[in-house]
Design a protein around this motif. Structure first.
Motif, PDB file in Angstrom:
ATOM      1  N   UNK A 131      -6.623 -29.763 -92.559  1.00 12.44           N
ATOM      2  CA  UNK A 131      -6.198 -28.705 -91.639  1.00 12.44           C
ATOM      3  C   UNK A 131      -6.620 -27.347 -92.192  1.00 12.44           C
ATOM      4  N   UNK A 132      -7.288 -26.573 -91.354  1.00 14.19           N
ATOM      5  CA  UNK A 132      -7.733 -25.222 -91.691  1.00 14.19           C
ATOM      6  C   UNK A 132      -7.084 -24.218 -90.752  1.00 14.19           C
ATOM      7  N   UNK A 133      -6.779 -23.039 -91.279  1.00 11.67           N
ATOM      8  CA  UNK A 133      -6.331 -21.924 -90.447  1.00 11.67           C
ATOM      9  C   UNK A 133      -7.440 -20.887 -90.393  1.00 11.67           C
ATOM     10  N   UNK A 134      -7.788 -20.495 -89.176  1.00  7.92           N
ATOM     11  CA  UNK A 134      -8.758 -19.417 -88.992  1.00  7.92           C
ATOM     12  C   UNK A 134      -7.951 -18.147 -88.712  1.00  7.92           C
ATOM     13  N   UNK A 135      -8.024 -17.143 -89.600  1.00  8.53           N
ATOM     14  CA  UNK A 135      -7.223 -15.923 -89.416  1.00  8.53           C
ATOM     15  C   UNK A 135      -7.484 -15.244 -88.067  1.00  8.53           C
ATOM     16  N   UNK A 136      -6.425 -14.785 -87.456  1.00  5.17           N
ATOM     17  CA  UNK A 136      -6.485 -14.206 -86.118  1.00  5.17           C
ATOM     18  C   UNK A 136      -7.446 -13.016 -86.027  1.00  5.17           C
ATOM     19  N   UNK A 137      -7.459 -12.163 -87.037  1.00 10.35           N
ATOM     20  CA  UNK A 137      -8.367 -11.008 -87.001  1.00 10.35           C
ATOM     21  C   UNK A 137      -9.815 -11.474 -86.908  1.00 10.35           C
ATOM     22  N   UNK A 138     -10.146 -12.528 -87.625  1.00  7.97           N
ATOM     23  CA  UNK A 138     -11.511 -13.069 -87.588  1.00  7.97           C
ATOM     24  C   UNK A 138     -11.833 -13.671 -86.231  1.00  7.97           C
ATOM     25  N   UNK A 174     -11.639 -18.900 -93.915  1.00 13.67           N
ATOM     26  CA  UNK A 174     -10.637 -19.858 -93.458  1.00 13.67           C
ATOM     27  C   UNK A 174      -9.710 -20.265 -94.610  1.00 13.67           C
ATOM     28  N   UNK A 175      -8.471 -20.594 -94.263  1.00 14.71           N
ATOM     29  CA  UNK A 175      -7.476 -20.974 -95.256  1.00 14.71           C
ATOM     30  C   UNK A 175      -7.223 -22.480 -95.136  1.00 14.71           C
ATOM     31  N   UNK A 176      -7.395 -23.200 -96.229  1.00 15.81           N
ATOM     32  CA  UNK A 176      -7.147 -24.636 -96.240  1.00 15.81           C
ATOM     33  C   UNK A 176      -5.649 -24.875 -96.357  1.00 15.81           C
ATOM     34  N   UNK A 177      -5.053 -25.461 -95.325  1.00 17.69           N
ATOM     35  CA  UNK A 177      -3.625 -25.762 -95.329  1.00 17.69           C
ATOM     36  C   UNK A 177      -3.340 -27.160 -95.867  1.00 17.69           C
ATOM     37  N   UNK A 178      -4.238 -28.111 -95.561  1.00 13.92           N
ATOM     38  CA  UNK A 178      -4.079 -29.489 -96.019  1.00 13.92           C
ATOM     39  C   UNK A 178      -5.448 -30.090 -96.214  1.00 13.92           C
TER      40      UNK A 178
END
Length: 181
Positions: A131-138, A174-178
């Motif tokens: 699971x990745x999070x794509x930051x909203x600003x990006x 991107x931020x790796x959540x899992x």
């Protein structure tokens, strides 16, 4: 009368220094009338991050039983199932059972941490899920790159992604959540 999907053409040059993947792709995407420009560009981003000869977009976005972006093997089995947004555990369980690997690109700003907090413990049991999070600003900046016929360059290096066209560019982390376990 129902609105028809809009056809978007993308010439995508990928230089992925992490995977040593350097390739040009001509993509034709259907943008459903309810799909935002930002979401379409998240799909293009996911393609760039996972690009291969066998990665394909679904022909119909409304088929919930099939991946929107997937990689199939020669037998027709799903090697990689890519999904977008904030999906529920039940849906991800089905995807995890059908595919060898599943990747989710979550976006949506402040609602992503809330979704992750509510679903994190249940999703940990899926060993083939990332699971990745794509930051909203990006995501918002990427929407500014949207054109009906796009020529995009995507450079991936050291967990940073640079997407640009002739007039502007966006840097994403991107931020790796899992991760797969």
């Amino acid at each position: 009368m129902a609105q028809k999907a809009r056809v978007i053409r993308v010439q995508l040059q990928i230089a992925d220094m992490q995977r040593h993947y350097y390739q040009d792709h001509s993509l034709t995407l259907a943008q459903h009338p309810s799909e935002t420009d930002a979401r379409l560009l998240v799909r293009v981003l996911a393609f760039a991050l996972n690009a291969s000869e066998d990665l394909v977009f679904a022909k119909d976005l409304s088929d919930e039983g099939e991946p929107e972006l997937a990689e199939y093997n020669l037998h027709g089995d799903i090697e990689l199932w890519i999904a977008f947004g904030q999906l529920d555990e039940k849906w991800l369980r089905k995807a995890s059972q059908k595919a060898k690997r599943v990747k989710v690109y979550a976006y949506g700003g402040r609602s992503v941490p809330i979704w992750w907090q509510q679903n994190q413990s249940g999703l940990q049991r899926f060993k083939n899920l990332q699971v990745w999070e794509i930051p909203e600003a990006s995501v918002k900046e990427m929407a500014g790159l949207m054109e009906r016929g796009m020529q995009l360059q995507c450079n991936i290096s050291e967990d940073q992604i640079f997407i640009s066209n002739d007039t502007s560019s966006v840097t994403l982390e991107p931020v790796l959540l899992k991760d797969f376990s």
